[in-house]
Design a protein around this motif. Structure first.
Motif, PDB file in Angstrom:
ATOM      1  N   VAL A 168       0.836  -1.202   0.000  1.00 44.14           N
ATOM      2  CA  VAL A 168       0.000   0.000   0.000  1.00 44.14           C
ATOM      3  C   VAL A 168       0.871   1.252   0.000  1.00 44.14           C
ATOM      4  O   VAL A 168       0.587   2.237  -0.692  1.00 44.14           O
ATOM      5  CB  VAL A 168      -0.950  -0.001   1.221  1.00 44.14           C
ATOM      6  CG1 VAL A 168      -1.645   1.345   1.373  1.00 44.14           C
ATOM      7  CG2 VAL A 168      -1.987  -1.107   1.075  1.00 44.14           C
TER       8      VAL A 168
ATOM      9  N   PHE B  97      -5.126   5.664  -4.932  1.00 45.55           N
ATOM     10  CA  PHE B  97      -5.897   6.158  -3.789  1.00 45.55           C
ATOM     11  C   PHE B  97      -6.996   7.122  -4.236  1.00 45.55           C
ATOM     12  O   PHE B  97      -7.974   7.318  -3.525  1.00 45.55           O
ATOM     13  CB  PHE B  97      -4.971   6.843  -2.779  1.00 45.55           C
ATOM     14  CG  PHE B  97      -3.941   5.905  -2.210  1.00 45.55           C
ATOM     15  CD1 PHE B  97      -4.243   5.093  -1.133  1.00 45.55           C
ATOM     16  CD2 PHE B  97      -2.679   5.821  -2.764  1.00 45.55           C
ATOM     17  CE1 PHE B  97      -3.299   4.220  -0.619  1.00 45.55           C
ATOM     18  CE2 PHE B  97      -1.726   4.957  -2.256  1.00 45.55           C
ATOM     19  CZ  PHE B  97      -2.038   4.147  -1.184  1.00 45.55           C
TER      20      PHE B  97
ATOM     21  N   THR C 176      -9.774   4.474  -4.908  1.00 45.51           N
ATOM     22  CA  THR C 176     -10.093   3.439  -3.919  1.00 45.51           C
ATOM     23  C   THR C 176     -10.417   4.060  -2.567  1.00 45.51           C
ATOM     24  O   THR C 176      -9.587   4.785  -2.015  1.00 45.51           O
ATOM     25  CB  THR C 176      -8.905   2.471  -3.759  1.00 45.51           C
ATOM     26  OG1 THR C 176      -8.503   1.999  -5.053  1.00 45.51           O
ATOM     27  CG2 THR C 176      -9.275   1.294  -2.874  1.00 45.51           C
TER      28      THR C 176
ATOM     29  N   THR D  91     -12.074   0.701   2.226  1.00 48.63           N
ATOM     30  CA  THR D  91     -11.881  -0.556   1.499  1.00 48.63           C
ATOM     31  C   THR D  91     -10.474  -1.084   1.728  1.00 48.63           C
ATOM     32  O   THR D  91     -10.271  -2.293   1.949  1.00 48.63           O
ATOM     33  CB  THR D  91     -12.129  -0.342  -0.009  1.00 48.63           C
ATOM     34  OG1 THR D  91     -13.477   0.100  -0.199  1.00 48.63           O
ATOM     35  CG2 THR D  91     -11.902  -1.629  -0.786  1.00 48.63           C
ATOM     36  N   LEU D  92      -9.483  -0.197   1.691  1.00 47.64           N
ATOM     37  CA  LEU D  92      -8.107  -0.614   1.953  1.00 47.64           C
ATOM     38  C   LEU D  92      -7.952  -1.088   3.390  1.00 47.64           C
ATOM     39  O   LEU D  92      -7.203  -2.028   3.670  1.00 47.64           O
ATOM     40  CB  LEU D  92      -7.141   0.548   1.673  1.00 47.64           C
ATOM     41  CG  LEU D  92      -6.970   0.931   0.206  1.00 47.64           C
ATOM     42  CD1 LEU D  92      -6.079   2.152   0.082  1.00 47.64           C
ATOM     43  CD2 LEU D  92      -6.396  -0.227  -0.583  1.00 47.64           C
TER      44      LEU D  92
ATOM     45  N   ARG E 208      -9.196  -4.595   3.493  1.00 52.20           N
ATOM     46  CA  ARG E 208      -8.228  -5.524   2.901  1.00 52.20           C
ATOM     47  C   ARG E 208      -7.079  -5.804   3.877  1.00 52.20           C
ATOM     48  O   ARG E 208      -6.635  -6.948   4.020  1.00 52.20           O
ATOM     49  CB  ARG E 208      -7.642  -4.947   1.602  1.00 52.20           C
ATOM     50  CG  ARG E 208      -8.657  -4.720   0.510  1.00 52.20           C
ATOM     51  CD  ARG E 208      -9.223  -6.021  -0.052  1.00 52.20           C
ATOM     52  NE  ARG E 208     -10.245  -5.730  -1.034  1.00 52.20           N
ATOM     53  CZ  ARG E 208     -11.526  -5.572  -0.762  1.00 52.20           C
ATOM     54  NH1 ARG E 208     -11.956  -5.723   0.483  1.00 52.20           N
ATOM     55  NH2 ARG E 208     -12.408  -5.302  -1.699  1.00 52.20           N
ATOM     56  N   THR E 209      -6.590  -4.750   4.535  1.00 59.53           N
ATOM     57  CA  THR E 209      -5.410  -4.880   5.385  1.00 59.53           C
ATOM     58  C   THR E 209      -5.719  -5.550   6.712  1.00 59.53           C
ATOM     59  O   THR E 209      -4.847  -6.199   7.297  1.00 59.53           O
ATOM     60  CB  THR E 209      -4.788  -3.492   5.636  1.00 59.53           C
ATOM     61  OG1 THR E 209      -4.631  -2.817   4.386  1.00 59.53           O
ATOM     62  CG2 THR E 209      -3.436  -3.602   6.312  1.00 59.53           C
TER      63      THR E 209
ATOM     64  N   LEU F 243      -4.996  -6.752  -4.645  1.00 59.33           N
ATOM     65  CA  LEU F 243      -4.326  -5.537  -4.166  1.00 59.33           C
ATOM     66  C   LEU F 243      -2.815  -5.661  -4.305  1.00 59.33           C
ATOM     67  O   LEU F 243      -2.139  -4.740  -4.775  1.00 59.33           O
ATOM     68  CB  LEU F 243      -4.708  -5.283  -2.708  1.00 59.33           C
ATOM     69  CG  LEU F 243      -3.996  -4.118  -2.002  1.00 59.33           C
ATOM     70  CD1 LEU F 243      -4.317  -2.794  -2.683  1.00 59.33           C
ATOM     71  CD2 LEU F 243      -4.394  -4.065  -0.536  1.00 59.33           C
TER      72      LEU F 243
END
Length: 603
Positions: free
Chosen positions: A129, A137, A140, A144-145, A148-149, A338
């Motif tokens: 990331v 970015f 997105t 959402t990130l 994912r993380t 990702l």
């Protein structure tokens, strides 16, 4: 519902990629597989020993017991029934202890492997990331990130703790138990399995129903995270426009979808588990009926009831574990999509070693750029800033001022033309090297949750406290910091909420000076400053600009006037270039901007 599958990965490819992260922990992983085999072997032995104890010990019958085992048991107990039962009991206790130990080790090791993999994956993903281009970015949502993380990677852990390995363990237990049952009495085993087609059909529908529900839940979680992140960040705007009720209703709608998806999965569980119990009851009923009609040993009845429970116990959960595995696969795919996103480009065509210092000579040659295809933002931009000189860029909103800055430090890459730093194309300069020599101070200052010192050094251990103090004294803000409670250890809240706008800006100047860049970029760095802070900030700017190539985007006349040259942009094109007085004399765009913005407010 949003799309779940976002790539062409197959389930097998995804699992292979997940298990590639197991390589550093191979010994633990293989040990867990050995434990699954040991547990599967032990599972039917205890039930069989119960049959032996009942039939041989209480009824003194040896029917169904192999001769070698019967002889060994006779020797073990000395043909004494009481001693025989005690010996079997001791063996059962030992087996129970071993099974408990193996199950503990299995649970602990699979969880440990999963957590190690999750730890490695989360570091890899976050590092990814950090390397993604800014354009990613733009498209997105941060929530959402975050999903994912955090959430998706945590789901990958369940592949190990509740997914593939536990499924293998359950299947092995079922296979070994069924094998023992067929070995003991294949007719009786087939009778017990008559209701199994009902269970197979119920398991299929349960798996499909829960899988759909879990997918809905995962999508709803991503939406909730994105919505909450966005609105918590923009809470001041929400409250300023009294939009609380409207935004709450939006949140309520998303949250309701999350609730409905969970309720659907709960309904599936509430139907499936009773079906399993009914099938188990039917199997036991058929077992009792067969034994009652054909006068089979009581020990076999007890053993088969235990065997059926050993089969049905994992079957109750195996469909659920398949869904957990499927959700882990879906989460893994999202994470890998990702991870496979192209990073910001890095160049390999650099002379080695790269020079440690920049002079700061910047040249734009016919540079064009567009964020979206066929929508140009900059058109054939050309200018030259000698090292140590300054350039102010002015123009109306959307004219491309900030885009020029983003291209210099390669937050975005231009499509045509050249951007040269000391005569070298900036695309040929490694990003870390390029950005190390460029200091940027933005209008919207971002401060992290932590101390003043942490925000000045960005927790870089190579920056000494003496360097920090030297920079703050040069800028004249040391006394301001010392006036804060705790001085350099003063707690800065998220985004600098515990400081005024001017104080945040002063800290951003100090942060820039500490890293001693050759090129300084000020992007509307003085637009939100109150009058009280303006003089202090102007002095800080003068200090920062000394001996540095500087690019200034500002509406303050005092800052623009001091620039060596001024570039005027209009709709992505250079329309004027010259000094302050030269442009005023021309009486064109700059003169009109000056007339509108500065003449009646000269300071």
């Amino acid at each position: 519902m949003s799309k779940v599958r976002t790539s062409s990965y197959s389930n097998t490819q995804i699992l292979q990629r997940v298990y590639s992260y197991v390589k550093p922990y191979r010994s633990l992983f293989y040990f867990s597989l050995i434990l699954t085999l040991l547990l599967a072997i032990i599972a039917p032995v205890r039930g069989y020993l119960i049959q032996v104890m009942v039939d041989k010990g209480l009824k003194e019958s040896s029917a169904g017991i192999p001769a070698w085992l019967n002889n060994w048991l006779d020797k073990l107990s000395g043909f004494n029934v009481v001693e025989f039962i005690i010996q079997i009991f001791i063996i059962q206790i030992v087996l129970l202890f071993l099974e408990t130990l193996f199950r503990f080790l299995f649970t602990y090791i699979t969880a440990k492997v999963g957590q190690n993999v999750v730890n490695d994956l989360r570091k890899t993903v976050f590092n990814k990331v950090l390397s993604l281009p800014l354009s990613f970015f733009d498209k997105t949502p941060i929530g959402t990130l975050t999903t994912r993380t955090v959430n998706d990677i945590e789901s990958i852990n369940e592949i190990f703790s509740d997914g593939l390995i536990p499924i293998i363990a359950d299947i092995l237990i079922i296979i070994f138990t069924l094998g023992t049952m067929f070995w003991m009495d294949w007719r009786l085993t087939l009778i017990c399995l008559i209701p199994f087609p009902i269970l197979i059909i119920a398991t299929y529908f349960f798996k499909e129903s829960v899988n759909r529900s879990f997918i809905s839940v995962r999508n709803a979680v991503a939406s909730l995270n994105a919505f909450a992140q966005e609105h918590l960040t923009g809470m001041a705007l929400v409250q300023s426009f009294t939009a609380e009720d409207r935004e709450f209703k939006k949140f309520e709608k998303i949250n309701t979808e999350h609730k409905k998806a969970n309720i659907k999965s709960i309904f599936a569980y509430s139907v499936f588990f009773p079906v399993v119990e009914i099938v188990l009851a039917l199997s036991i009923g058929l077992l009792v009926w067969w034994i009652a009609n054909f006068k089979i040993e009581a020990g076999k009845l007890i053993a088969f009831i235990l065997f059926l429970n050993q089969i049905f116990r994992p079957l109750r959960m195996i469909a659920d574990k398949f869904n957990v595995l499927q959700m882990g696969i879906i989460s893994s795919e999202r994470v890998f999509v990702l991870m496979d996103t192209p990073c910001a480009e890095t160049a390999e065509r650099i002379p080695d070693p790269w020079p440690k210092t920049f002079n700061g000579h910047i040249t734009f040659k016919n540079v064009s750029f567009e964020y979206k295809p066929n929508v140009p933002v900059l058109r054939n931009i050309s200018f030259d800033i000698p090292a140590g000189r300054s350039l102010a860029i002015v123009g109306s909103t959307g004219s491309g001022k900030s885009t020029i800055i983003s291209l210099i430090n390669r937050l975005y890459n231009h499509q045509s033309g050249e951007i040269l730093i000391d005569g070298i194309d900036n695309k040929d300069i490694p990003l870390a090297t390029l950005r190390h020599h460029i200091g940027v101070v933005l209008q919207d200052v971002f401060l992290f949750n932590g101390s003043v010192l942490d925000n000045l050094t960005l927790r870089n251990p190579d920056v000494s406290f003496e360097q920090v103090q030297h920079a703050t004294r040069l800028l004249g803000i040391h006394d301001f910091i010392m006036s804060l409670p705790g001085n350099y250890d003063f707690k800065v809240l998220e985004r600098g909420a515990s400081l005024s706008m001017g104080q945040r800006q002063l800290l951003s100047f100090a942060r820039c000076l500490i890293y001693n860049p050759a090129i300084l970029i000020l992007d509307e760095a003085t637009s939100n400053i109150d009058t009280e802070s303006e003089l202090l900030i102007q002095n800080a700017i003068d200090t920062l600009m000394k001996g540095r190539t500087s690019i200034i985007i500002a509406h303050r006349l005092s800052t623009i006037q001091k620039a060596d040259h001024i570039l005027v942009l209009d709709k992505g094109e250079v329309v004027e270039y010259g000094t302050h007085y030269e442009l005023l004399a021309e009486g064109k765009n700059y003169a009109k901007l000056y007339e509108m913005q500065f003449k009646n407010n000269p300071a």
